[in-house]
Design an enzyme around this catalytic site. Sequence first.
Site, PDB file in Angstrom:
ATOM      1  N   HIS A  64      19.720  61.957  86.541  1.00 57.41           N
ATOM      2  CA  HIS A  64      19.419  61.287  85.277  1.00 57.41           C
ATOM      3  C   HIS A  64      17.917  61.252  85.091  1.00 57.41           C
ATOM      4  O   HIS A  64      17.181  61.105  86.076  1.00 57.41           O
ATOM      5  CB  HIS A  64      19.976  59.849  85.281  1.00 57.41           C
ATOM      6  CG  HIS A  64      20.079  59.268  83.919  1.00 57.41           C
ATOM      7  ND1 HIS A  64      19.011  58.648  83.296  1.00 57.41           N
ATOM      8  CD2 HIS A  64      21.103  59.259  83.034  1.00 57.41           C
ATOM      9  CE1 HIS A  64      19.392  58.270  82.103  1.00 57.41           C
ATOM     10  NE2 HIS A  64      20.646  58.627  81.901  1.00 57.41           N
ATOM     11  N   ASP A  69      28.774  59.716  83.776  1.00 57.07           N
ATOM     12  CA  ASP A  69      29.817  60.670  83.407  1.00 57.07           C
ATOM     13  C   ASP A  69      30.523  61.312  84.586  1.00 57.07           C
ATOM     14  O   ASP A  69      31.419  62.123  84.395  1.00 57.07           O
ATOM     15  CB  ASP A  69      29.229  61.742  82.484  1.00 57.07           C
ATOM     16  CG  ASP A  69      29.029  61.175  81.096  1.00 57.07           C
ATOM     17  OD1 ASP A  69      29.836  60.307  80.720  1.00 57.07           O
ATOM     18  OD2 ASP A  69      28.073  61.557  80.421  1.00 57.07           O
TER      19      ASP A  69
HETATM   20  N1  CMC Z   1      22.321  69.393  89.841  1.00 55.72           N
HETATM   21  C1  CMC Z   1      21.408  70.079  90.573  1.00 55.72           C
HETATM   22  N2  CMC Z   1      20.087  69.903  90.490  1.00 55.72           N
HETATM   23  C2  CMC Z   1      19.656  68.983  89.644  1.00 55.72           C
HETATM   24  C3  CMC Z   1      20.536  68.221  88.849  1.00 55.72           C
HETATM   25  C4  CMC Z   1      21.919  68.448  88.973  1.00 55.72           C
HETATM   26  N3  CMC Z   1      22.796  67.772  88.243  1.00 55.72           N
HETATM   27  N4  CMC Z   1      19.818  67.385  88.062  1.00 55.72           N
HETATM   28  C5  CMC Z   1      18.529  67.610  88.368  1.00 55.72           C
HETATM   29  N5  CMC Z   1      18.434  68.569  89.321  1.00 55.72           N
HETATM   30  C6  CMC Z   1      17.214  69.051  89.973  1.00 55.72           C
HETATM   31  C7  CMC Z   1      16.458  70.035  89.110  1.00 55.72           C
HETATM   32  O1  CMC Z   1      16.852  71.357  89.351  1.00 55.72           O
HETATM   33  C8  CMC Z   1      15.036  69.758  89.514  1.00 55.72           C
HETATM   34  O2  CMC Z   1      14.815  70.370  90.768  1.00 55.72           O
HETATM   35  P1  CMC Z   1      13.363  71.003  91.141  1.00 55.72           P
HETATM   36  O3  CMC Z   1      12.437  69.830  91.218  1.00 55.72           O
HETATM   37  O4  CMC Z   1      13.579  71.708  92.405  1.00 55.72           O
HETATM   38  O5  CMC Z   1      13.027  71.933  90.007  1.00 55.72           O
HETATM   39  C9  CMC Z   1      15.004  68.254  89.759  1.00 55.72           C
HETATM   40  O6  CMC Z   1      16.348  67.930  90.145  1.00 55.72           O
HETATM   41  C10 CMC Z   1      14.611  67.438  88.520  1.00 55.72           C
HETATM   42  O7  CMC Z   1      15.476  67.814  87.467  1.00 55.72           O
HETATM   43  P2  CMC Z   1      15.088  67.885  85.947  1.00 55.72           P
HETATM   44  O8  CMC Z   1      16.001  68.837  85.256  1.00 55.72           O
HETATM   45  O9  CMC Z   1      13.609  68.133  85.844  1.00 55.72           O
HETATM   46  O10 CMC Z   1      15.372  66.398  85.527  1.00 55.72           O
HETATM   47  P3  CMC Z   1      15.542  65.871  84.061  1.00 55.72           P
HETATM   48  O11 CMC Z   1      15.171  64.445  84.091  1.00 55.72           O
HETATM   49  O12 CMC Z   1      14.828  66.740  83.096  1.00 55.72           O
HETATM   50  O13 CMC Z   1      17.116  66.051  83.787  1.00 55.72           O
HETATM   51  C11 CMC Z   1      19.405  65.644  83.547  1.00 55.72           C
HETATM   52  C12 CMC Z   1      18.019  65.014  83.752  1.00 55.72           C
HETATM   53  C13 CMC Z   1      20.433  64.524  83.326  1.00 55.72           C
HETATM   54  C14 CMC Z   1      19.395  66.529  82.314  1.00 55.72           C
HETATM   55  C15 CMC Z   1      19.788  66.456  84.816  1.00 55.72           C
HETATM   56  O14 CMC Z   1      19.816  65.633  85.956  1.00 55.72           O
HETATM   57  C16 CMC Z   1      21.111  67.197  84.641  1.00 55.72           C
HETATM   58  O15 CMC Z   1      21.133  68.292  84.080  1.00 55.72           O
HETATM   59  N6  CMC Z   1      22.251  66.605  85.141  1.00 55.72           N
HETATM   60  C17 CMC Z   1      23.545  67.218  84.951  1.00 55.72           C
HETATM   61  C18 CMC Z   1      24.066  66.913  83.557  1.00 55.72           C
HETATM   62  C19 CMC Z   1      24.537  65.486  83.423  1.00 55.72           C
HETATM   63  O16 CMC Z   1      25.269  64.968  84.242  1.00 55.72           O
HETATM   64  N7  CMC Z   1      24.132  64.855  82.314  1.00 55.72           N
HETATM   65  C20 CMC Z   1      24.560  63.500  81.966  1.00 55.72           C
HETATM   66  C21 CMC Z   1      23.427  62.522  82.005  1.00 55.72           C
HETATM   67  S1  CMC Z   1      24.019  60.830  81.945  1.00 55.72           S
HETATM   68  C22 CMC Z   1      24.771  60.664  80.415  1.00 55.72           C
HETATM   69  C23 CMC Z   1      23.850  60.872  79.268  1.00 55.72           C
HETATM   70  O17 CMC Z   1      22.708  60.405  79.272  1.00 55.72           O
HETATM   71  O18 CMC Z   1      24.283  61.472  78.293  1.00 55.72           O
END
Ligand code: CMC
Length: 431
Positions: free
Chosen positions: A308, A366
């Site tokens: 998140h 989720d």
């Molecule tokens: N699986 C694998 N790696 C992950 C994941 C994941 N679900 N989420 C983040 N990472 C890794 C990412 O690859 C990055 O690694 P590195 O530092 O090596 O490049 C690091 O963790 C930071 O990730 P980010 O993408 O920069 O983080 P963000 O804050 O931009 O993204 C997020 C947040 C929710 C989009 C992401 O965690 C994600 O894609 N999660 C899966 C989708 C999901 O479950 N979304 C629902 C969110 S809760 C409900 C809502 O708000 O709608």
Amino acid sequence: MANKKFELIDAASGKKSDLPVRSGTIGPDVVDIGALNKDHGVFTFDPGFMATASTESKITYIDGDAGVLLYRGYPIDQLAAKSSFLEVSYLLLNGDLPDAKQLAEFQHNIQRHTMINESLLRMFNGFRYDAHPMAMVSGIVASMSAFYHDSMDIYNPRHREIFAHRIIAKIPTIAAAAYKNALGQPFIYPRNDLGYCANLLHMFYAVPCEPYHVDPLAAEALDLLLILHADHEQNASTSTVRLAGSTGANPYAAISSGVAALWGPAHGGANEAVLDMLEEIGTVDNIPKFIAQVKDKTSNVRLMGFGHRVYKNFDPRAKIIRDMCHKVLARMGRADNPLLELAQRLEEIALSDDYFISRKLYPNVDFYSGIIYSALGIPRSMFTVMFAIARTAGWVSHWQEMISDPHMKIGRPRQLYTGPVKRDYVEIGKR
Ligand code: CMC
């Protein structure tokens, strides 16, 4: 509190400025950079709003490190245990919990607005049989602006209130119509003698040829899920609603843009994606292979329902949902649900893996919600619609807060331009 300042020095010119620092009631201070461009001729650069507070708000507070979520100051676990979705909607909209009379009045207002115009209903026939329900919901919500001309003055508080009641009341009816349309079943009219979630289940599952009895546990589980999804401060869809609304666009258009933003798998679409993922993994034996794929940055595979932007700890909503998940499945005689078992094992393995530990990736809201929705018989394509029903309360509250602010400005970010510098047009024969 003493006036805090943030001193900024332009290393090139040596020019200094003291930027005002603003403190909220809780949470980190923010540096007001409003004068930065005027004083220094620069903008800030923060793609993805990683360090930017886009607005001031009194609605929802999150402490992502501590795993805290408050709606108008009330902890989410207390609301989940004691409140109802309609009471939470009132709280989000109005700022305080209602007394008994206020709640009864609010419930009455919502119940009186559940029907949608028959012409809106007929619009569903225009969609292809396999249209995604989110496409129908965003389209129909946007179309509502063509039906309610009597209450569209966004600067009239009474009009805004009527809009808020209408959209919260009608969004389940629209969702149910999208569902019935996809099934090819007749639309079921709302029953105003039922509670919000019981009516929702009735519109989803009743058919004209036999009586339908709402399972109180199903209504309770749904109500809990709606409470947990009702608001989450400046998330992508809420920020979209605010941005669209800041132009003075009608509120139905603003909410429809929120529905569209919610659809993405990084946001509300994650609940659907979690079940796809669990099915793809198939068995506990395949988890290590899947985790290896997730860790391989070239695979573009993510562990859906994990991670998140704000929570760097357990999402407090995920814990509550996991408990409800067990309760619902046990009650439905499906305690040995293979998807739940797989999800639990996946969670255990991920939480002990250094990749997830070092990045502070925990289950989010989720990870388990889709399993409950499935147990309630809600099809996967409707999961994000269920999220949209809940989040409508938050979207409307944020839109209200923004429009009633006399200092509201149109949202208009700037950019770092890296395209070509000025060049002259070349005739087609000379290129
Ligand atoms: N699986 C694998 N790696 C992950 C994941 C994941 N679900 N989420 C983040 N990472 C890794 C990412 O690859 C990055 O690694 P590195 O530092 O090596 O490049 C690091 O963790 C930071 O990730 P980010 O993408 O920069 O983080 P963000 O804050 O931009 O993204 C997020 C947040 C929710 C989009 C992401 O965690 C994600 O894609 N999660 C899966 C989708 C999901 O479950 N979304 C629902 C969110 S809760 C409900 C809502 O708000 O709608």
